[in-house]
Scaffold this active site. Structure first.
Site, PDB file in Angstrom:
ATOM      1  N   GLU A   1       0.845  -1.189   0.000  1.00 18.43           N
ATOM      2  CA  GLU A   1       0.000   0.000   0.000  1.00 18.43           C
ATOM      3  C   GLU A   1       0.885   1.244   0.000  1.00 18.43           C
ATOM      4  OE1 GLU A   1      -2.003   0.924   3.790  1.00 18.43           O
ATOM      5  OE2 GLU A   1      -1.446  -1.101   4.412  1.00 18.43           O
TER       6      GLU A   1
ATOM      7  N   CYS B   1      -3.422  -3.566   4.679  1.00 18.02           N
ATOM      8  CA  CYS B   1      -2.485  -4.604   5.135  1.00 18.02           C
ATOM      9  C   CYS B   1      -2.906  -6.010   4.734  1.00 18.02           C
ATOM     10  CB  CYS B   1      -2.349  -4.571   6.656  1.00 18.02           C
ATOM     11  SG  CYS B   1      -1.765  -3.007   7.263  1.00 18.02           S
TER      12      CYS B   1
ATOM     13  N   HIS C   1      -1.906 -10.145  12.475  1.00 20.20           N
ATOM     14  CA  HIS C   1      -1.380  -8.903  11.909  1.00 20.20           C
ATOM     15  C   HIS C   1      -1.014  -8.025  13.101  1.00 20.20           C
ATOM     16  CE1 HIS C   1      -0.934  -5.115   9.944  1.00 20.20           C
ATOM     17  NE2 HIS C   1      -2.056  -4.623  10.445  1.00 20.20           N
TER      18      HIS C   1
HETATM   19  P1  HMG Z   1      -2.859   6.749  21.676  1.00 19.24           P
HETATM   20  O1  HMG Z   1      -4.159   7.487  21.752  1.00 19.24           O
HETATM   21  O2  HMG Z   1      -1.641   7.599  21.700  1.00 19.24           O
HETATM   22  O3  HMG Z   1      -2.648   5.734  22.823  1.00 19.24           O
HETATM   23  O4  HMG Z   1      -2.889   5.901  20.345  1.00 19.24           O
HETATM   24  P2  HMG Z   1      -3.624   5.350  24.056  1.00 19.24           P
HETATM   25  O5  HMG Z   1      -3.860   6.523  24.922  1.00 19.24           O
HETATM   26  O6  HMG Z   1      -4.796   4.581  23.531  1.00 19.24           O
HETATM   27  O7  HMG Z   1      -2.639   4.337  24.816  1.00 19.24           O
HETATM   28  C1  HMG Z   1      -2.229   3.150  24.226  1.00 19.24           C
HETATM   29  C2  HMG Z   1      -2.170   2.082  25.299  1.00 19.24           C
HETATM   30  O8  HMG Z   1      -1.111   2.392  26.189  1.00 19.24           O
HETATM   31  C3  HMG Z   1      -3.440   1.983  26.150  1.00 19.24           C
HETATM   32  O9  HMG Z   1      -3.650   0.600  26.402  1.00 19.24           O
HETATM   33  C4  HMG Z   1      -3.029   2.667  27.429  1.00 19.24           C
HETATM   34  O10 HMG Z   1      -3.765   2.238  28.574  1.00 19.24           O
HETATM   35  C5  HMG Z   1      -1.583   2.259  27.531  1.00 19.24           C
HETATM   36  P3  HMG Z   1      -5.032  -0.110  25.985  1.00 19.24           P
HETATM   37  O11 HMG Z   1      -6.116   0.593  26.729  1.00 19.24           O
HETATM   38  O12 HMG Z   1      -5.180   0.115  24.510  1.00 19.24           O
HETATM   39  O13 HMG Z   1      -4.841  -1.519  26.359  1.00 19.24           O
HETATM   40  N1  HMG Z   1      -0.748   3.102  28.394  1.00 19.24           N
HETATM   41  C6  HMG Z   1       0.189   2.613  29.221  1.00 19.24           C
HETATM   42  N2  HMG Z   1       0.564   1.347  29.506  1.00 19.24           N
HETATM   43  C7  HMG Z   1       1.587   1.158  30.407  1.00 19.24           C
HETATM   44  N3  HMG Z   1       2.204   2.192  31.046  1.00 19.24           N
HETATM   45  C8  HMG Z   1       1.842   3.479  30.807  1.00 19.24           C
HETATM   46  C9  HMG Z   1       0.801   3.716  29.847  1.00 19.24           C
HETATM   47  N4  HMG Z   1       0.199   4.843  29.387  1.00 19.24           N
HETATM   48  C10 HMG Z   1      -0.744   4.456  28.480  1.00 19.24           C
HETATM   49  N5  HMG Z   1       2.462   4.483  31.439  1.00 19.24           N
HETATM   50  C11 HMG Z   1      -3.011   4.143  18.743  1.00 19.24           C
HETATM   51  C12 HMG Z   1      -2.621   4.530  20.179  1.00 19.24           C
HETATM   52  C13 HMG Z   1      -2.677   2.685  18.525  1.00 19.24           C
HETATM   53  C14 HMG Z   1      -4.514   4.372  18.559  1.00 19.24           C
HETATM   54  C15 HMG Z   1      -2.204   5.044  17.764  1.00 19.24           C
HETATM   55  O14 HMG Z   1      -0.843   4.798  17.904  1.00 19.24           O
HETATM   56  C16 HMG Z   1      -2.612   4.851  16.315  1.00 19.24           C
HETATM   57  O15 HMG Z   1      -3.560   5.481  15.831  1.00 19.24           O
HETATM   58  N6  HMG Z   1      -1.881   3.974  15.555  1.00 19.24           N
HETATM   59  C17 HMG Z   1      -2.200   3.713  14.130  1.00 19.24           C
HETATM   60  C18 HMG Z   1      -3.455   2.905  13.927  1.00 19.24           C
HETATM   61  C19 HMG Z   1      -3.317   1.435  14.248  1.00 19.24           C
HETATM   62  O16 HMG Z   1      -2.228   0.889  14.325  1.00 19.24           O
HETATM   63  N7  HMG Z   1      -4.466   0.745  14.395  1.00 19.24           N
HETATM   64  C20 HMG Z   1      -4.462  -0.680  14.647  1.00 19.24           C
HETATM   65  C21 HMG Z   1      -5.672  -1.400  14.086  1.00 19.24           C
HETATM   66  S1  HMG Z   1      -5.915  -1.022  12.362  1.00 19.24           S
HETATM   67  C22 HMG Z   1      -4.742  -2.040  11.540  1.00 19.24           C
HETATM   68  O17 HMG Z   1      -4.175  -2.909  12.121  1.00 19.24           O
HETATM   69  C23 HMG Z   1      -4.467  -1.717  10.113  1.00 19.24           C
HETATM   70  C24 HMG Z   1      -3.176  -0.959   9.851  1.00 19.24           C
HETATM   71  O18 HMG Z   1      -2.058  -1.839   9.978  1.00 19.24           O
HETATM   72  C25 HMG Z   1      -3.211  -0.322   8.444  1.00 19.24           C
HETATM   73  C26 HMG Z   1      -3.566  -1.180   7.250  1.00 19.24           C
HETATM   74  O19 HMG Z   1      -4.390  -2.092   7.277  1.00 19.24           O
HETATM   75  O20 HMG Z   1      -3.033  -0.833   6.182  1.00 19.24           O
HETATM   76  C27 HMG Z   1      -2.981   0.204  10.824  1.00 19.24           C
END
Ligand code: HMG
Length: 388
Positions: free
Chosen positions: A80, A112, A234
């Site tokens: 992609e 992906c 994935h």
């Molecule tokens: P964010 O808003 O910065 O993070 O974005 P958050 O506030 O949700 O925190 C992440 C986790 O860290 C949470 O855990 C927190 O509790 C934890 P969860 O509730 O999720 O279990 N946390 C801590 N843990 C330990 N110690 C601490 C601490 N503080 C917080 N001190 C997000 C995170 C992944 C949303 C962002 O990085 C993002 O948007 N990433 C890109 C999108 C993505 O990867 N999505 C995945 C599903 S879609 C997919 O897989 C397809 C893709 O590969 C693309 C394709 O298909 O081409 C993306």
């Protein structure tokens, strides 16, 4: 009946990385959020001298013999992060790798998910033509942008797989269950070089798709979690796979839960240090599992969950072959990781902003890039690839 499946696998990612503790410090985040909450420790940094074509060529070249190159009659290039809206990355690969000229070459896209579709097409093709081989590559650069919430989930690299009859690694079983739905969780418009994402929504949809295809798989095949030695996911970031695994763990006995968790840890060793490589992420996780598991053996069934935003999900299984380790390039990823060069966050930001863009002629200094295939620049709107 002839067994068809993955004969060989190889991986490539560029020679530089950043440390997630340093990225967290630079972004004012608690390091454990990145290390535990996201599940990443390092991230591949993609220099201007690498793109999806060079990464795919570097991955495939390490596993192909002269005989393989003659027998390949199809190259399926899943990405992609394509470099052209018309010409496929697969045509470049054919020349760079010296593959049989009487081969079909095509590029596939569905976020992906495309690597999985390519693998299924390859399996079906070789079923009809068991004397031929198909090269499948999944090559991508995950880019969200500096100082975005997706930045910690960037990365890049390529996985190459050779699909053949009587494969060394695993049989690809005919048991896929899949699901598609038109949603906007992650996308990249043609004018943009970074992804648009609704991060939390995308994570929820991923988990929902996994539960739906897993439930359908069980009802269609009559199998249940006890039939699996490991589940590979994935991994856009490794905590994502952990969340999905935890959704189904209660279906297993206490003893099997320990086994599934151990195998999951083995399956994320490499992804933690590379980051997301979109189409290749599930297959890097499979490679990691095969290379790091202490207990996998011939005949074990591995569940594979593929997810591509937009969205499409598929669950299918692989059955391990007697000498599955022999299908990997020995010591490949350990060597790659041991030789990687650390870069500071300031340098990574410069590298991030120095990618090939626009139509102007450009040349990159590729002396510092140890890879065999490198991008030298752009001349008359043609990418210049060099074999080092
Ligand atoms: P964010 O808003 O910065 O993070 O974005 P958050 O506030 O949700 O925190 C992440 C986790 O860290 C949470 O855990 C927190 O509790 C934890 P969860 O509730 O999720 O279990 N946390 C801590 N843990 C330990 N110690 C601490 C601490 N503080 C917080 N001190 C997000 C995170 C992944 C949303 C962002 O990085 C993002 O948007 N990433 C890109 C999108 C993505 O990867 N999505 C995945 C599903 S879609 C997919 O897989 C397809 C893709 O590969 C693309 C394709 O298909 O081409 C993306």
């Amino acid at each position: 009946m002839t067994i068809i499946g993955i004969d060989k696998m190889s991986f490539f990612s560029p020679h530089q990385y950043i440390d997630m503790v340093e990225l967290a410090n630079a972004r004012g985040e608690e390091p454990n959020k990145y290390l535990i909450g996201i599940g990443q420790t390092e991230q591949a940094v993609i220099p201007s001298t690498q793109d999806v074509v060079t990464m795919a060529a570097n991955a495939a070249d390490e596993m192909l013999t002269a005989s393989d190159r003659k027998k390949i009659t199809m190259i399926l290039f899943a990405t992609e992060s394509g470099i052209d809206n018309s010409k496929s990355g697969a045509v470049y690969l054919q020349r760079l790798l010296g593959i049989n000229p009487y081969a079909r070459t095509i590029e596939l896209k569905q976020a992906c998910y495309a690597g999985t579709f390519a693998l299924m097409q390859a399996r079906d093709y070789v079923t009809l033509h068991p004397d031929e081989k198909v090269l499948v590559v999944a090559s991508d650069i995950a880019r969200y942008g500096l100082q975005t919430s997706g930045e910690v989930t960037q990365g890049g690299g390529a996985v190459a797989m050779l699909v053949a009859a009587n494969p060394m690694i695993a049989e690809i079983n005919q048991d896929s269950q899949f699901l598609s739905r038109d949603i906007m969780d992650f996308w990249r418009p043609v004018y943009a070089d970074t992804a648009r994402v609704d991060g939390k929504y995308s994570s929820n949809v991923y988990q929902d798709f996994f539960k739906k295809v897993w439930t359908r798989y069980k009802s269609k095949t009559g199998r249940d979690i006890a039939d699996f030695k490991a589940l590979a996911f994935h991994l856009p970031f490794t905590k994502m796979g952990l969340k999905a695994l935890r959704d189904v763990l209660p279906e297993a006995t206490d003893e099997q839960q320990v086994v599934l968790m151990d195998e999951f840890e083995a399956s994320r060793v490499y992804n933690k240090r590379i980051g997301n490589l979109y189409t290749g992420s599930l297959y890097l996780s499979l490679y990691s599992l095969l290379d790091n598991s202490q207990s996998l053996k011939a005949g074990d069934r591995i569940g594979m969950f593929s997810y591509g935003s937009g969205a499409e999900g598929e669950f299918y299984s692989l059955t391990l072959r007697p000498h599955f380790s022999a299908g990997l390039v020995t010591g490949q990823i350990d060597t790659l990781l041991a030789n990687r060069q650390y870069v500071t966050i300031a340098d990574y930001e410069k590298i991030f902003n120095n990618q090939l863009k626009g139509a102007a002629d450009r040349e990159f200094d590729f002396k510092g890039d140890p890879a065999k295939f490198v991008l030298h620049g752009l001349k008359n709107e043609r990418r210049q690839y060099i074999c080092n």
